[in-house]
Write a protein that holds these residues in place. Structure first.
Motif, PDB file in Angstrom:
ATOM      1  N   GLY A   1      58.055 -63.605  26.650  1.00  0.00           N
ATOM      2  CA  GLY A   1      57.358 -62.880  27.709  1.00  0.00           C
ATOM      3  C   GLY A   1      58.262 -61.900  28.434  1.00  0.00           C
ATOM      4  N   HIS A   2      59.489 -62.317  28.726  1.00  0.00           N
ATOM      5  CA  HIS A   2      60.427 -61.425  29.406  1.00  0.00           C
ATOM      6  C   HIS A   2      60.828 -60.251  28.503  1.00  0.00           C
ATOM      7  CE1 HIS A   2      61.131 -63.674  33.145  1.00  0.00           C
ATOM      8  NE2 HIS A   2      60.890 -64.756  32.411  1.00  0.00           N
ATOM      9  N   PHE A   3      60.961 -60.510  27.213  1.00  0.00           N
ATOM     10  CA  PHE A   3      61.238 -59.437  26.253  1.00  0.00           C
ATOM     11  C   PHE A   3      60.111 -58.413  26.248  1.00  0.00           C
ATOM     12  CE2 PHE A   3      60.156 -58.118  21.848  1.00  0.00           C
ATOM     13  CZ  PHE A   3      61.191 -57.222  21.627  1.00  0.00           C
ATOM     14  N   LEU A   4      58.864 -58.889  26.286  1.00  0.00           N
ATOM     15  CA  LEU A   4      57.718 -57.986  26.266  1.00  0.00           C
ATOM     16  C   LEU A   4      57.637 -57.163  27.555  1.00  0.00           C
ATOM     17  CD1 LEU A   4      55.114 -60.417  24.653  1.00  0.00           C
ATOM     18  CD2 LEU A   4      56.056 -58.337  23.614  1.00  0.00           C
TER      19      LEU A   4
ATOM     20  N   ASN B   1      58.728 -58.302  16.851  1.00  0.00           N
ATOM     21  CA  ASN B   1      58.293 -56.994  17.319  1.00  0.00           C
ATOM     22  C   ASN B   1      57.300 -57.143  18.470  1.00  0.00           C
ATOM     23  OD1 ASN B   1      59.323 -54.580  15.878  1.00  0.00           O
ATOM     24  ND2 ASN B   1      58.667 -55.710  14.068  1.00  0.00           N
ATOM     25  N   PRO B   2      57.406 -56.306  19.496  1.00  0.00           N
ATOM     26  CA  PRO B   2      56.409 -56.314  20.565  1.00  0.00           C
ATOM     27  C   PRO B   2      55.109 -55.705  20.075  1.00  0.00           C
ATOM     28  CG  PRO B   2      57.945 -54.511  20.894  1.00  0.00           C
ATOM     29  CD  PRO B   2      58.444 -55.282  19.699  1.00  0.00           C
ATOM     30  N   GLY B   3      53.992 -56.284  20.474  1.00  0.00           N
ATOM     31  CA  GLY B   3      52.704 -55.763  20.027  1.00  0.00           C
ATOM     32  C   GLY B   3      51.550 -56.272  20.864  1.00  0.00           C
ATOM     33  N   GLY B   4      50.359 -56.212  20.284  1.00  0.00           N
ATOM     34  CA  GLY B   4      49.125 -56.521  20.990  1.00  0.00           C
ATOM     35  C   GLY B   4      48.351 -55.243  21.209  1.00  0.00           C
ATOM     36  N   GLY B   5      47.082 -55.223  20.788  1.00  0.00           N
ATOM     37  CA  GLY B   5      46.320 -53.982  20.786  1.00  0.00           C
ATOM     38  C   GLY B   5      46.287 -53.251  22.117  1.00  0.00           C
TER      39      GLY B   5
ATOM     40  N   LEU C   1      51.700 -59.425  22.994  1.00  0.00           N
ATOM     41  CA  LEU C   1      52.166 -60.575  22.229  1.00  0.00           C
ATOM     42  C   LEU C   1      53.320 -60.186  21.317  1.00  0.00           C
ATOM     43  CD1 LEU C   1      50.829 -59.902  19.245  1.00  0.00           C
ATOM     44  CD2 LEU C   1      48.776 -60.788  20.324  1.00  0.00           C
ATOM     45  N   ILE C   2      53.809 -61.172  20.597  1.00  0.00           N
ATOM     46  CA  ILE C   2      54.867 -60.941  19.630  1.00  0.00           C
ATOM     47  C   ILE C   2      54.274 -60.883  18.222  1.00  0.00           C
ATOM     48  CG2 ILE C   2      56.955 -61.865  18.559  1.00  0.00           C
ATOM     49  CD1 ILE C   2      57.480 -60.939  21.366  1.00  0.00           C
TER      50      ILE C   2
END
Length: 317
Positions: A64-67, A33-37, A14-15
């Motif tokens: 989504g494309h950024f991640l 920032n890109p993240g998500g546990g 997620l963002i």
């Protein structure tokens, strides 16, 4: 020949919108920032040097494309990542306290990460991996819970090491009863679990970690990693316990620090062929000491994925 992996991580990507100062109009600014546990876990292990893959779902939108691009640059394999046209990428806004601790506001109702379905999981990635990681956060929705537990079951049947992050976020659950029951269910499907002291006390009703850890070790996991924040961490297994002191750090942003700790600990164990059947206390201590150093590096920098260190980074501090 199909690629083999050390670790496959399934779950949230997620963002994180993290504080980035004040605008000329005196309004708060937030940085994407890109993240998500689960994604943080994969990146931490990949930065350590392991071959990692990610299974999950994001929106077919610019977030989504950024991640996806962020993971590929690490690199983390994204062949198991779904780009959904029906659901948007989940967003989290982070409020930082002066000591680096965080409060979260999630924009996640029907967010893509919790809409992952069992038939969308690429189980071949798990079959080609040494370990699978998952967390409680994909169990807040019935579909993604089914997908998560099916993945954990597949990994167990295949003799893979299964790691689990309890990751208590009360606001994401419909009820306290559902929250506690699902978090405990995750413990029954893993070999190594990471919890904070607060999560352990919440799940067991025990005021102190020692009796709480003994309770949880009867529920499935063979090893428990319990973080105590600035006081360091403890590792419990049936035959013993290890205390690991913290590394000094000037905390700026705690986002992703726990994932950085766990990812590096698991990576170090896998690198040295850790066996859950015959636990090596010295290997555990060395892995957790290294992970503590990695987490200290992470909290001194903003963001989650951008702050994950490599061994070369840690050699310079």
């Amino acid at each position: 020949m199909e690629q083999m992996f050390d670790l496959v991580s399934l779950g949230e990507l997620l963002i994180d919108f993290t504080p980035a100062g004040i605008s000329p109009q005196q309004n708060p600014l937030y940085e994407q920032n890109p993240g998500g546990g689960a994604a943080n876990m994969a990146v931490a292990a990949a930065r350590y040097g392991l071959r990692c893959a990610f299974i999950g779902k994001v929106g077919d939108d610019f977030f989504g494309h950024f991640l996806k691009e962020t993971l590929q640059q690490v690199p983390v394999d994204t062949s198991g990542l779904i780009l959904s046209r029906s659901h948007k990428t989940t967003l989290a806004f982070v409020k930082l306290q002066p000591n680096g601790e965080r409060d979260f506001s999630f924009y996640r109702k029907e967010g893509a990460d919790v809409m992952l379905q069992k038939d969308e999981v690429d189980f071949s990635l798990i079959d080609r991996a040494r370990a699978l990681h998952f967390s409680s956060l994909t169990m807040t929705n019935a579909w993604s819970k089914e997908a998560t537990l099916a993945a954990a079951h597949r990994a167990k049947l295949g003799g893979k090491l299964v790691t689990y992050d309890a990751n208590w976020r009360p606001l994401l659950w419909e009820s306290e009863a559902q929250c506690r029951a699902s978090m405990l269910e995750g413990l029954r499907h893993c070999d190594i679990a990471k919890l904070s002291r607060e999560e352990l006390c919440y799940l067991t009703g025990e005021e102190h970690t020692e009796p709480g850890a003994k309770k949880l070790l009867t529920m499935g996991p063979r090893v428990l990693l319990v973080s105590h924040g600035e006081k360091g961490s403890r590792c419990y297994w049936e035959e013993g316990r290890i205390d690991v002191p913290p590394c000094p750090a000037r905390a700026v942003d705690g986002t992703g620090a726990g994932d950085c700790f766990f990812g590096n600990a698991v990576a170090a164990l896998l690198q040295h062929d850790f066996s859950i059947q015959k636990i090596d206390p010295q290997l555990l201590r060395e892995a957790l000491t290294y992970a503590s150093k990695a987490a200290a590096y992470c909290v001194e920098r903003k963001g989650a994925i951008p702050a994950m260190p490599t061994p070369a980074d840690l050699a310079q501090v």
